[in-house]
Design a protein around this motif. Structure first.
Motif, mmCIF file in Angstrom:
data_model
loop_
_atom_site.group_PDB
_atom_site.id
_atom_site.type_symbol
_atom_site.label_atom_id
_atom_site.label_comp_id
_atom_site.label_asym_id
_atom_site.label_seq_id
_atom_site.Cartn_x
_atom_site.Cartn_y
_atom_site.Cartn_z
ATOM 1 N N ALA A 75 0.842 -1.206 0.000
ATOM 2 C CA ALA A 75 0.000 0.000 0.000
ATOM 3 C C ALA A 75 0.873 1.250 0.000
ATOM 4 O O ALA A 75 0.626 2.200 -0.759
ATOM 5 N N ILE A 76 1.908 1.251 0.821
ATOM 6 C CA ILE A 76 2.827 2.398 0.874
ATOM 7 C C ILE A 76 3.569 2.539 -0.449
ATOM 8 O O ILE A 76 3.687 3.640 -0.991
ATOM 9 N N LYS A 77 4.059 1.419 -0.975
ATOM 10 C CA LYS A 77 4.821 1.429 -2.229
ATOM 11 C C LYS A 77 4.000 2.047 -3.370
ATOM 12 O O LYS A 77 4.469 2.941 -4.068
ATOM 13 N N PHE A 78 2.767 1.560 -3.542
ATOM 14 C CA PHE A 78 1.967 2.045 -4.666
ATOM 15 C C PHE A 78 1.437 3.446 -4.422
ATOM 16 O O PHE A 78 1.206 4.198 -5.377
ATOM 17 N N SER A 79 1.282 3.840 -3.175
ATOM 18 C CA SER A 79 0.914 5.224 -2.879
ATOM 19 C C SER A 79 2.034 6.168 -3.299
ATOM 20 O O SER A 79 1.782 7.218 -3.901
ATOM 21 N N ILE A 115 -4.585 1.141 -6.567
ATOM 22 C CA ILE A 115 -3.863 -0.057 -6.155
ATOM 23 C C ILE A 115 -3.449 0.060 -4.691
ATOM 24 O O ILE A 115 -3.594 -0.896 -3.916
ATOM 25 N N ALA A 116 -2.962 1.220 -4.298
ATOM 26 C CA ALA A 116 -2.580 1.435 -2.896
ATOM 27 C C ALA A 116 -3.776 1.218 -1.982
ATOM 28 O O ALA A 116 -3.668 0.542 -0.948
ATOM 29 N N LEU A 121 -9.901 -3.578 -6.720
ATOM 30 C CA LEU A 121 -9.167 -2.304 -6.768
ATOM 31 C C LEU A 121 -7.735 -2.492 -7.289
ATOM 32 O O LEU A 121 -7.233 -1.662 -8.045
ATOM 33 N N ILE A 122 -7.095 -3.563 -6.865
ATOM 34 C CA ILE A 122 -5.709 -3.820 -7.274
ATOM 35 C C ILE A 122 -5.640 -4.239 -8.730
ATOM 36 O O ILE A 122 -4.716 -3.852 -9.461
ATOM 37 N N SER A 123 -6.619 -5.007 -9.194
ATOM 38 C CA SER A 123 -6.562 -5.594 -10.537
ATOM 39 C C SER A 123 -7.096 -4.683 -11.627
ATOM 40 O O SER A 123 -6.778 -4.889 -12.804
#
Length: 179
Positions: free
Chosen positions: A55-59, A66-67, A108-110
């Motif tokens: 979550a942090i990475k994609f934010s 995605i986050a 949400l991720i996909s």
């Protein structure tokens, strides 16, 4: 962005996802309740760590959907973890809420095109299967985390999605350029 730190976080997230996949599946096949609970505890903790880091990475990358998906997944996993010690029947309310959150998170991720198509497709299938599972549980169907056909047949798609996420992270590490 610190490429060395990011590589380390990718490895930690990959290990958490791998622990989640291996111990999650193992827990579905263990006959003893106490061993199943321990397997699912390790599974849950690994996934909470991994998806929180993701979550942090994609934010940071500006991929907000995605986050948010990874954040929702971590919340769903924490909700499920809260019910594990209660046994299969006692965990049903937490499992119902957790699968609903998993389904939402996987969608949400996909949905965004950030990940490879095969990873996204596996995520969509997992999302749909867990949405049906959650709906059945909220409708009052007597399901447990081990019921078949659902949720039992949703788990392989979940693990395939984890493998895709791991593949994405390790591939990123391989092609990252140190600064």
């Amino acid at each position: 962005m610190n490429p060395v730190r990011d590589k380390h976080l990718n490895v930690i997230a990959s290990v958490g996802l791998a622990l989640g996949g291996v111990f999650g599946l193992a827990g579905t096949f263990v006959g003893r309740a106490n061993l199943r609970n321990i397997a699912w505890e390790i599974d849950g903790l690994g996934l909470i760590i991994a998806t929180s880091l993701l979550a942090i990475k994609f934010s940071r990358k500006g991929c907000d959907a995605i986050a948010a998906g990874f954040l929702v997944f971590a919340i769903g996993e924490a909700v499920m973890l809260s019910g594990m010690a209660a046994g299969l029947e006692g965990s049903v309310p937490a499992f119902a809420a957790g699968t609903a959150l998993w389904a939402t998170a996987m969608f949400l991720i996909s949905f965004p095109r950030e990940l490879s198509l095969w990873v996204r497709l596996a995520g969509f299938v997992a999302s749909a299967l867990f949405f049906v599972t959650a709906t059945e549980l909220f409708w009052g169907q007597p399901l447990t985390p081990l019921s078949s056909p659902l949720p039992f047949y949703g788990y392989p798609f979940l693990v395939i999605t984890f493998i895709g996420w791991i593949w994405t992270l390790l591939r990123e590490n391989r092609f990252a350029t140190p600064q």
